[in-house]
Design a protein around this motif. Sequence first.
Motif, PDB file in Angstrom:
ATOM      1  N   THR A  28       6.801  10.787 -19.286  1.00 62.00           N
ATOM      2  CA  THR A  28       6.665  11.704 -18.155  1.00 62.00           C
ATOM      3  C   THR A  28       7.257  11.092 -16.890  1.00 62.00           C
TER       4      THR A  28
ATOM      5  N   CYS B  73       8.388  11.928 -24.747  1.00 64.19           N
ATOM      6  CA  CYS B  73       9.165  13.160 -24.691  1.00 64.19           C
ATOM      7  C   CYS B  73       9.243  13.798 -26.080  1.00 64.19           C
ATOM      8  N   SER B  74       9.217  15.097 -26.106  1.00 64.34           N
ATOM      9  CA  SER B  74       9.269  15.817 -27.383  1.00 64.34           C
ATOM     10  C   SER B  74      10.623  15.672 -28.078  1.00 64.34           C
TER      11      SER B  74
ATOM     12  N   GLU C 246       4.539  21.743 -25.169  1.00 60.88           N
ATOM     13  CA  GLU C 246       5.190  22.967 -24.711  1.00 60.88           C
ATOM     14  C   GLU C 246       5.584  23.805 -25.925  1.00 60.88           C
TER      15      GLU C 246
ATOM     16  N   TYR D 218      12.469  14.819 -19.461  1.00 62.68           N
ATOM     17  CA  TYR D 218      11.219  14.823 -20.240  1.00 62.68           C
ATOM     18  C   TYR D 218      10.692  16.231 -20.457  1.00 62.68           C
ATOM     19  N   SER D 219      10.213  16.493 -21.665  1.00 63.67           N
ATOM     20  CA  SER D 219       9.474  17.715 -21.944  1.00 63.67           C
ATOM     21  C   SER D 219       8.287  17.346 -22.835  1.00 63.67           C
ATOM     22  N   SER D 220       7.151  17.906 -22.540  1.00 63.76           N
ATOM     23  CA  SER D 220       5.938  17.597 -23.296  1.00 63.76           C
ATOM     24  C   SER D 220       5.999  18.196 -24.691  1.00 63.76           C
TER      25      SER D 220
ATOM     26  N   THR E  34       1.529   8.411 -30.532  1.00 65.19           N
ATOM     27  CA  THR E  34       0.815   8.016 -29.317  1.00 65.19           C
ATOM     28  C   THR E  34       1.125   6.580 -28.902  1.00 65.19           C
TER      29      THR E  34
ATOM     30  N   GLU F 116       0.543  16.780 -20.676  1.00 66.36           N
ATOM     31  CA  GLU F 116       1.653  15.882 -20.971  1.00 66.36           C
ATOM     32  C   GLU F 116       1.360  15.074 -22.223  1.00 66.36           C
ATOM     33  N   SER F 117       2.379  14.884 -23.049  1.00 68.59           N
ATOM     34  CA  SER F 117       2.248  14.037 -24.226  1.00 68.59           C
ATOM     35  C   SER F 117       2.693  12.625 -23.853  1.00 68.59           C
TER      36      SER F 117
END
Length: 90
Positions: free
Chosen positions: A76, A25-26, A86, A81-83, A41, A21-22
Amino acid sequence: MANETVSQEGSRVITTSVVPESAFCSSLRSKKFFMIDELPTESSQYLDASNHCWCRLSQQVIGPDGGAVHPDACVTGRECYSSAFEAGAL
């Protein structure tokens, strides 16, 4: 970048990928996002004096799930949400 886990179940081999997980969200975007050369970050890497962010999927300040778009909210656990790790997320 995903870690692969291989397990054997009877005569079948099952391979699963675990995507780390980042921090955000991407799909989270802001003007400041386009000026950095690394994966953000901290919230401050998104926010400028206007505090304006948007979702690249909805192109609005409201995300696909109906929630507000902000670095503190686009993390997350959120439905949409998407990392960033991915494949094809960025």
